[in-house]
Design an enzyme around this catalytic site. Structure first.
Site, PDB file in Angstrom:
ATOM      1  N   ARG A  52       0.710  -8.968  14.101  1.00 59.98           N
ATOM      2  CA  ARG A  52       0.073  -8.003  13.171  1.00 59.98           C
ATOM      3  C   ARG A  52      -0.767  -8.729  12.121  1.00 59.98           C
ATOM      4  NH1 ARG A  52       5.192  -4.814  11.373  1.00 59.98           N
ATOM      5  NH2 ARG A  52       3.807  -3.584  10.055  1.00 59.98           N
ATOM      6  N   ARG A  72      12.116  -5.249   5.159  1.00 63.75           N
ATOM      7  CA  ARG A  72      11.713  -3.901   4.737  1.00 63.75           C
ATOM      8  C   ARG A  72      12.558  -2.837   5.442  1.00 63.75           C
ATOM      9  NH1 ARG A  72       5.464  -2.262   5.137  1.00 63.75           N
ATOM     10  NH2 ARG A  72       5.764  -2.608   7.370  1.00 63.75           N
ATOM     11  N   ARG A  92      -8.962   0.076  10.136  1.00 66.24           N
ATOM     12  CA  ARG A  92      -8.338  -1.174  10.580  1.00 66.24           C
ATOM     13  C   ARG A  92      -9.369  -2.101  11.215  1.00 66.24           C
ATOM     14  NH1 ARG A  92      -2.863   0.072   9.754  1.00 66.24           N
ATOM     15  NH2 ARG A  92      -1.472  -1.361  10.819  1.00 66.24           N
ATOM     16  N   LYS A 113       0.820  -1.213   0.000  1.00 65.40           N
ATOM     17  CA  LYS A 113       0.000   0.000   0.000  1.00 65.40           C
ATOM     18  C   LYS A 113       0.856   1.265   0.000  1.00 65.40           C
ATOM     19  CE  LYS A 113      -2.001  -0.919   3.949  1.00 65.40           C
ATOM     20  NZ  LYS A 113      -1.310  -2.111   4.428  1.00 65.40           N
ATOM     21  N   ARG A 164      11.865  -0.451  10.807  1.00 67.80           N
ATOM     22  CA  ARG A 164      10.869  -0.168  11.827  1.00 67.80           C
ATOM     23  C   ARG A 164      10.976  -1.170  12.973  1.00 67.80           C
ATOM     24  NH1 ARG A 164       5.210   0.468   8.701  1.00 67.80           N
ATOM     25  NH2 ARG A 164       4.578  -0.688  10.565  1.00 67.80           N
TER      26      ARG A 164
HETATM   27  P1  AMP Z   1       1.240   0.583   9.839  1.00 68.01           P
HETATM   28  O1  AMP Z   1       2.315   1.587   9.584  1.00 68.01           O
HETATM   29  O2  AMP Z   1      -0.030   0.882   9.112  1.00 68.01           O
HETATM   30  O3  AMP Z   1       1.710  -0.840   9.631  1.00 68.01           O
HETATM   31  O4  AMP Z   1       0.868   0.702  11.391  1.00 68.01           O
HETATM   32  C1  AMP Z   1       1.833   0.460  12.397  1.00 68.01           C
HETATM   33  C2  AMP Z   1       1.141   0.312  13.735  1.00 68.01           C
HETATM   34  O5  AMP Z   1       0.458   1.527  14.092  1.00 68.01           O
HETATM   35  C3  AMP Z   1       0.059  -0.769  13.816  1.00 68.01           C
HETATM   36  O6  AMP Z   1       0.587  -2.081  14.056  1.00 68.01           O
HETATM   37  C4  AMP Z   1      -0.785  -0.277  14.973  1.00 68.01           C
HETATM   38  O7  AMP Z   1      -0.134  -0.491  16.209  1.00 68.01           O
HETATM   39  C5  AMP Z   1      -0.794   1.238  14.732  1.00 68.01           C
HETATM   40  N1  AMP Z   1      -1.894   1.672  13.826  1.00 68.01           N
HETATM   41  C6  AMP Z   1      -1.747   2.192  12.579  1.00 68.01           C
HETATM   42  N2  AMP Z   1      -2.930   2.500  12.044  1.00 68.01           N
HETATM   43  C7  AMP Z   1      -3.860   2.164  12.976  1.00 68.01           C
HETATM   44  C8  AMP Z   1      -5.285   2.228  13.022  1.00 68.01           C
HETATM   45  N3  AMP Z   1      -5.998   2.706  11.977  1.00 68.01           N
HETATM   46  N4  AMP Z   1      -5.909   1.795  14.148  1.00 68.01           N
HETATM   47  C9  AMP Z   1      -5.219   1.337  15.207  1.00 68.01           C
HETATM   48  N5  AMP Z   1      -3.874   1.232  15.238  1.00 68.01           N
HETATM   49  C10 AMP Z   1      -3.186   1.649  14.122  1.00 68.01           C
END
Ligand code: AMP
Length: 213
Positions: free
Chosen positions: A169, A125, A88, A15, A158
């Protein structure tokens, strides 16, 4: 009617890379809830301190915090957004589609890929903290070693891109996030991409969707 695009898929499904391209090609604003949360953690704000542990463990941050951050970062009157990492869960989807974006042309693009292949992608990554460019140690390493090809930011991995966290996740994606697919289907806004395809093919397919809706 102004377009608002939701990129939906498991972590590592591509994405973020497509979002970067769409921003350049169409002038969308990229709204990644993960990036916003990581910025809070990095700045060491009270909120950042509160949420750091959950992010590190791969758990979701509460809907209330996400909505607050989202509203602080959204200017829907003046921009078309790419939503990346939001919604999410079902309640986030309802808030986004039925309240925030009720008067917009919403396009949901699903990055469909077998989650079992994503672990390898994610643990390799690397990202640029400054321009959010995404690399992969094996398939797409940064040309300049530890610095970003585009902006010379210091590339890093990360904290949540490790094998243990990826398992939780993915579990959350399958159990809590993927039910949102049916929600998008019922709204008639869902377009599915084969996310195992190569970047350029996916980009072309997304382009066709955006040019025709
Ligand atoms: P991402 O960068 O989208 O993989 O998000 C990294 C982390 O941020 C996730 O594993 C969650 O801990 C938190 N996170 C990101 N977006 C959301 C969301 N929409 N709702 C809840 N937690 C989020």
């Amino acid at each position: 009617m102004k377009k608002q695009v939701i990129l939906f898929g498991a972590p590592g499904s591509g994405k973020g890379s497509q979002a970067k391209y769409l921003v350049k090609e169409y002038g969308f604003k990229h709204l990644s809830t993960g990036d916003i949360l990581r910025a809070e953690v990095k700045k060491g704000t009270d909120l950042g301190v509160r949420i750091a542990g959950r992010i590190e463990k791969g758990e979701l941050v509460s809907d209330e915090i996400i909505l607050e951050l989202l509203q602080a970062n959204l200017d829907l009157d003046n921009n078309s957004y790419i939503f990346d990492g939001y919604p999410r869960n079902l309640s986030q989807a309802q808030i986004l589609c039925e309240k925030l974006l009720a008067n917009y042309n919403v396009i949901a693009i699903y990055f469909d890929i077998d989650v079992s292949v994503l672990t390898k992608r994610i643990v390799n990554r690397l990202v640029c903290p400054d321009c959010q460019a995404i690399y992969n140690r094996i398939s797409h390493p940064p040309k300049l070693g530890a610095v970003c090809d585009y902006c010379h930011g210091q590339i890093y991995q990360r904290a949540d891109d490790n094998e243990e966290t990826v398992v939780s996740r993915m579990k959350i994606f399958q159990e809590v996030t993927s039910p949102v697919l049916d929600f998008f289907k019922e709204k008639g806004t869902l377009h599915t991409m084969n996310a195992a395809d190569d970047f350029d093919n996916i980009r072309e397919r997304i382009k066709k969707v955006l040019d025709n809706v």
